[in-house]
Design a protein around this motif. Structure first.
Motif, short mmCIF file in Angstrom:
data_model
loop_
_atom_site.label_atom_id
_atom_site.label_comp_id
_atom_site.label_asym_id
_atom_site.label_seq_id
_atom_site.Cartn_x
_atom_site.Cartn_y
_atom_site.Cartn_z
N ALA A 44 0.78 -1.20 -0.07
CA ALA A 44 0.08 -0.06 0.08
C ALA A 44 0.88 1.17 0.03
N ARG A 45 1.89 1.11 0.53
CA ARG A 45 2.92 2.38 0.78
C ARG A 45 3.75 2.43 -0.73
N LEU A 46 3.94 1.25 -1.26
CA LEU A 46 4.64 1.47 -2.47
C LEU A 46 3.67 1.82 -4.02
N ALA A 47 2.31 1.82 -3.47
CA ALA A 47 1.47 1.88 -4.81
C ALA A 47 1.59 3.46 -5.34
N PRO A 48 1.46 4.23 -4.59
CA PRO A 48 1.53 5.56 -5.20
C PRO A 48 2.75 5.87 -6.09
N SER A 49 3.84 5.48 -5.88
CA SER A 49 5.11 5.82 -6.61
C SER A 49 5.39 4.45 -7.53
N GLU A 71 -9.84 -8.97 3.11
CA GLU A 71 -10.52 -7.80 3.76
C GLU A 71 -9.28 -6.56 3.87
N LEU A 72 -8.16 -7.16 4.32
CA LEU A 72 -7.20 -6.13 4.90
C LEU A 72 -6.61 -5.54 3.46
N ILE A 82 -5.75 -1.71 -2.09
CA ILE A 82 -4.97 -2.40 -3.07
C ILE A 82 -5.46 -3.81 -3.50
N SER A 83 -6.75 -4.12 -3.41
CA SER A 83 -7.10 -5.42 -3.79
C SER A 83 -6.79 -5.78 -5.28
#
Length: 389
Positions: free
Chosen positions: A219-224, A244-245, A251-252
């Motif tokens: 989730a932290r990597l996804a924006p960049s 669910e998390l 990020i599903s």
């Protein structure tokens, strides 16, 4: 033809390091050494006893269980059932696998005068709370200690196991680490895609494998890193919790839950990925790391158990402290954005496994220990054992 009984509380399709260790050993004993291999394990609670022969000619007896207490299956009549299997299958040697309490100890009792080898896969078992830890310490000091004393030979799955339980094993152990089948886990170039693979059991009892930490890191990597993707190989009672998390983290669409994978399908999952990540909070010697290294994949993992003994920092992977999601995210970012580094780390790991940790070589070492047990021999010290290896 030598007939061996491999006793393990869990066995594939149940996913886990010990299960894969026994599965690989069974196949190498059949294919490479022409031994007759029989496995005794447990079925899921409520499932009846069954005997099956798999495609490799390994006979598997699955004993009925009543329930699980933590990760320990509980049933009745197992000692007598194992004794009958030893008799009916004309077993020459019993090799039982711990650390799950009781099953290996019952196999030792059932073995009687048949030569017995104990393989132990973890150090001290502790849950971090007083009552369970007292029970586990009592088990290790009494029942397990009795099983160890009555074993002709002892195998530990890493140096870490013996180092963590020095009084229990008293230097008698031979260390034989998990290997990789190089015919199956073939080395291939690192792909350009920013793809991560995670392979482990998704049972609630194995939450320590760190998938939740990895989902937070993605989730932290996804924006960049808009192309980052995680493939999860595994199944278990906590799988829906992880779905669910991933949904809550948004990020599903970046996570594929592939279910239980084994054999060629698991090897393909490793080859699709740029990196294998296992941010486990405690562990011994995860087989999945060795398999991924064999395919030429760099490793991002944690400094726990024996992992630092075979994943060299900056050599074949990047290591972090367990639970440090910031550091985990940084290590993944480094490998996913630096192709040359990923290729170098992967090549170093593949060379190491090919030279030291093929299952072909490790099965030869097992056979030497098994033959010593059947001949009435006994290891003397770790130093002597390492010379023999």
């Amino acid at each position: 033809m030598t007939a061996i009984l491999l006793a393990t509380p869990y066995y594939p399709p149940n996913l886990g390091g010990v299960q894969q260790y026994v599965w690989n050993l069974a196949r190498q004993l059949r294919k490479r050494h022409d031994w007759r291999v029989v496995v005794v394990t447990t079925a899921e609670p409520g499932v009846a006893y069954r005997r099956e022969v798999d495609a490799d000619g390994v006979t598997v007896h699955r004993l009925p269980s009543l329930r699980r207490i933590s990760n320990t299956p509980v049933g009745t009549g197992w000692t007598g059932a194992i004794r009958r299997i030893i008799r009916d299958e004309k077993i020459d040697l019993v090799n039982a696998h711990g650390p799950v309490p009781l099953f290996a100890d019952l196999a030792r009792r059932a073995a009687g005068d048949v030569p017995f080898v104990l393989t132990y896969h973890a150090g001290r078992m502790r849950k971090g709370s007083l009552a369970p830890d007292l029970v586990l310490a009592t088990y290790e000091g009494m029942l397990l200690a009795s099983t160890v004393r009555r074993s002709q030979e002892l195998i530990c799955a890493s140096e870490h196991v013996g180092d963590d339980l020095p009084k229990l094993f008293s230097g008698r152990q031979t260390v034989i680490e998990p290997g990789a089948d190089l015919d199956l886990f073939r080395r291939t170039p690192v792909p350009p895609e920013q793809r991560i693979v995670f392979s482990a059991s998704l049972e609630k009892a194995t939450a320590y494998k760190g998938l939740a930490d990895l989902l937070h890191a993605v989730a932290r990597l996804a924006p960049s890193l808009p192309d980052v993707h995680l493939e999860v190989a595994g199944s278990g009672t906590a799988e829906q919790d992880y779905h669910e998390l991933a949904r809550r983290l948004g990020i599903s669409e970046r996570v594929t839950f592939a279910g239980y994978l084994s054999g060629e399908r698991l090897a393909e999952a490793y080859r699709r990925a740029r990196v294998l990540c296992l941010p486990t909070h405690f562990d011994n010697y995860p087989t999945v790391i060795v398999e991924a290294m064999a395919t030429g994949r760099p490793i991002v993992a944690t400094r726990v158990g024996a992992i630092p003994m075979f994943v060299s920092e900056g050599g074949s992977g990047l290591l972090n402290e367990p639970g440090d999601i910031d550091a985990l995210t940084g290590s993944l970012r480094t490998v996913l954005t630096d192709y040359d580094l990923a290729a170098r780390l992967g090549a170093t790991g593949a060379d190491f496994v090919a030279a030291n940790l093929s299952w072909q070589h490790q099965s030869d070492r097992h056979v030497a220990v098994f033959q010593r047990a059947m001949a009435g021999g006994r290891t003397v010290s770790r130093t002597e054992a390492s010379r023999q290896g």
